[in-house]
Design an enzyme around this catalytic site. Structure first.
Site, PDB file in Angstrom:
ATOM      1  CG  ASP A 224      -1.943   1.039   1.279  1.00 34.19           C
ATOM      2  OD1 ASP A 224      -2.791   1.012   0.374  1.00 34.19           O
ATOM      3  OD2 ASP A 224      -1.937   1.889   2.194  1.00 34.19           O
ATOM      4  CD  GLU A 284      -2.065   2.459  -3.688  1.00 38.95           C
ATOM      5  OE1 GLU A 284      -3.145   3.005  -3.901  1.00 38.95           O
ATOM      6  OE2 GLU A 284      -1.464   2.593  -2.606  1.00 38.95           O
TER       7      GLU A 284
END
Ligand code: NOJ
Length: 544
Positions: A224, A284
């Site tokens: 993330d 990401e």
């Protein structure tokens, strides 16, 4: 573990992809990943929220669909201020999703079906309820406990102004003041304090979190905010973009992201993963420049990084062609495959982005065949394969922190997170035994259920199933070969080796199809391809 695939005469760049299959060590390079957002996938305990048992109970479906791996969005212990991206115990399953035993059973059963399991890791921040942050709050300024996060004195008289002008992604300032007067940084919600990656304890802790899940048998991770952990020295003010700036303009030159220091962090992650052969990580990283994006997948960093260009590209041949060309060129320089995405839990579903209704649906089908024909990995977001659109939710139902933090001006991401429909003619369509689901489901999703689409050869689900089957069986699609082919205006066409051609018509008029046997068309079979014409908003796969 090899970073890139082994050489072969067939590839345009001299290297073929690993065949989709369970045993290749670089399985991830061409895998089809399916993103499960556990809250909205399937609920087995009747509380209106999906759970891990729900995922396990639907593995046969996922096998039938033909995906190689799952990416599970966070299911860790969390107060759910950001639906799990605020982690209070990264080594446990939140009771709303089940138990560690449920997780182990899911991994075991998925592996029995040759489906890999990858999980989210959230290294930019913890929850404010994580014991580390609670300790930091009770400790004094300057203490070791505070050093794990980013605490600073404020500016102005009595330090009453935040330390800099950074906004939080969810609206409002990125700083919150604590009772003793210091401020802490949170690039997202105040409940998500940023970790200090200059602190060795943080580095050691995350290596241990990776190992915890690797030892439980996971095959990889989605990192993330992979572009967010390193902060610029001195935390200088930002040149804030003008109101309404595009996503690319917003992140261009934004000091909060993509600092060079982040790469050392990824090298550390990679070292941990290399001790577990066959495992992988995807970042990401929302980085506006493909050359910068490629840095994340250098041979000693992450294996994959999402190519969000197809998410940001508007519907059009020129836009898609340049998105594909620039992604592939940049990643080829470092020998990494692309990871194509159309939708995820943070962006409007692509059918909606393409206009919704029948036009959006046709374009969605066409985009799916484009995505799945490209070399590299592909990520399908749950519900893509059902052709779902975003749901217009009433104000009372909205839960995304963005809604509140923006002063109710931005509706946030709930519209793409509505539970998916399995069967039946009315909500909750087999998602749950509860009458009420955590986000309400629309009354008109009957035709979109898995049940109704499975038996319909023309459905979006059947299209995905056929495409995934061909992706495995067509020899050209098992290589990394790629080359553009001439196409009329408003169209694009590319080859994947000596025989396979993918052609798409983005325009408003039918055009003559390239020669070859039609393997698959995104058009409904009623609008037949027999006339040799490629209809608007249609993609075909051909064997030349
Ligand atoms: C990216 C995740 O995909 C998103 O859902 C989340 O809100 C932020 N990171 C913060 O963790």
């Amino acid at each position: 573990m090899p970073k890139s695939v082994s050489p072969s005469p067939t590839g345009a760049d001299g290297s073929p992809a690993a065949p989709n299959g369970a045993t290749a060590p670089d399985w991830w390079a061409s895998a089809v990943f399916y993103q499960v957002y556990p809250r909205s996938f399937a609920d087995t305990d009747g509380n209106g929220v999906g759970d891990l048992e729900g995922v396990r109970s639907r593995l046969d479906y996922l096998q039938l669909l033909g995906v190689d791996a799952l990416w599970l969005s966070p299911f860790f212990r969390s107060p759910m201020a950001d639906h799990g991206y605020d982690v209070s115990d990264p080594r446990d399953v939140d009771p709303v999703f089940g138990t560690l035993a449920d997780f182990d059973a899911l991994v075991r059963d998925a592996h029995e079906r040759n489906i890999k399991i990858t999980v989210d890791v959230v290294p930019n921040h913890f929850s404010d309820q994580h014991p580390w942050f609670q300790d930091a709050l009770s400790a004094a300024p300057g203490s070791a406990e505070r050093e794990r996060f980013i605490f600073r004195e404020g500016k102005g008289e009595d330090g009453a102004q935040p330390p800099n002008n950074w906004p939080s992604v969810f609206g409002g300032p990125a700083w919150t003041r604590v009772p003793d007067g210091q401020w802490y940084l949170h690039l997202f919600a105040p409940e998500q304090p940023d970790l200090n990656w200059d602190n060795t304890e943080v580095i050691v802790e995350f290596a241990d979190i990776f190992r915890f899940w690797l030892e439980r048998g996971v095959d990889g991770f989605r990192i993330d905010v992979a572009h967010g952990m390193a902060k610029p020295a001195g935390l200088p003010d930002l040149d804030l973009p003008p109101e309404g700036a595009s996503l690319t303009d917003q992140i261009e030159g934004d000091l909060r992201w993509d600092q060079d220091g982040v790469h050392e962090i990824h090298r550390g992650f990679r070292k941990v993963l290399d001790a577990f052969p066959g495992t992988m990580a995807i970042g990401e990283a929302w980085v506006p420049d493909d050359e910068r994006l490629a840095l994340y997948v250098r041979p000693d960093e992450l294996h994959l990084t999402f190519n969000f260009e197809l998410v940001t590209a508007r519907w059009g041949a020129t836009e898609f062609r340049s998105a594909i060309t620039s992604s592939m060129a940049a990643l080829a320089k470092v020998g990494a495959p692309c990871s194509w995405v159309l939708s995820n839990h943070d962006v409007d579903r692509h059918v909606t982005r393409y206009g919704g209704g029948s036009v959006g649906a046709a374009r969605g089908r066409a985009a799916a065949l484009l995505q799945l024909a490209l070399p590299g990995a592909a990520y399908i977001y749950q519900g893509d394969e059902l052709g779902l659109e975003n749901v217009d939710l009433p104000d009372w139902a909205l839960q995304d922190p963005t809604w509140k933090r923006s002063g109710h001006t931005e509706r946030g991401r709930d519209g793409e997170r509505v539970p998916i429909p399995w069967d039946g003619a009315s909500p909750p369509y087999g998602f749950s035994s509860a009458a009420t689901t955590w986000l309400p489901m629309p009354a008109d999703w009957g035709p979109h259920t898995v049940e109704s689409q499975l038996g319909d050869a023309d459905s979006v689900l059947s299209l995905y199933r056929l495409a995934l089957e061909l992706r495995r069986s067509e020899p050209d699609l098992r290589t990394r070969a790629f080359g553009w082919q001439g196409a009329p205006e408003g169209c694009l066409a590319f080859r994947r080796g000596p025989q396979f051609v993918c052609a798409a018509n983005f325009g408003a008029e039918p055009v003559a199809m390239p020669p070859g046997e039609v393997l698959l068309s995104s058009a409904h079979s009623a609008s037949s391809v027999a006339d040799g014409m490629l209809a608007p908003n249609t993609t075909v796969w051909l064997r030349a």
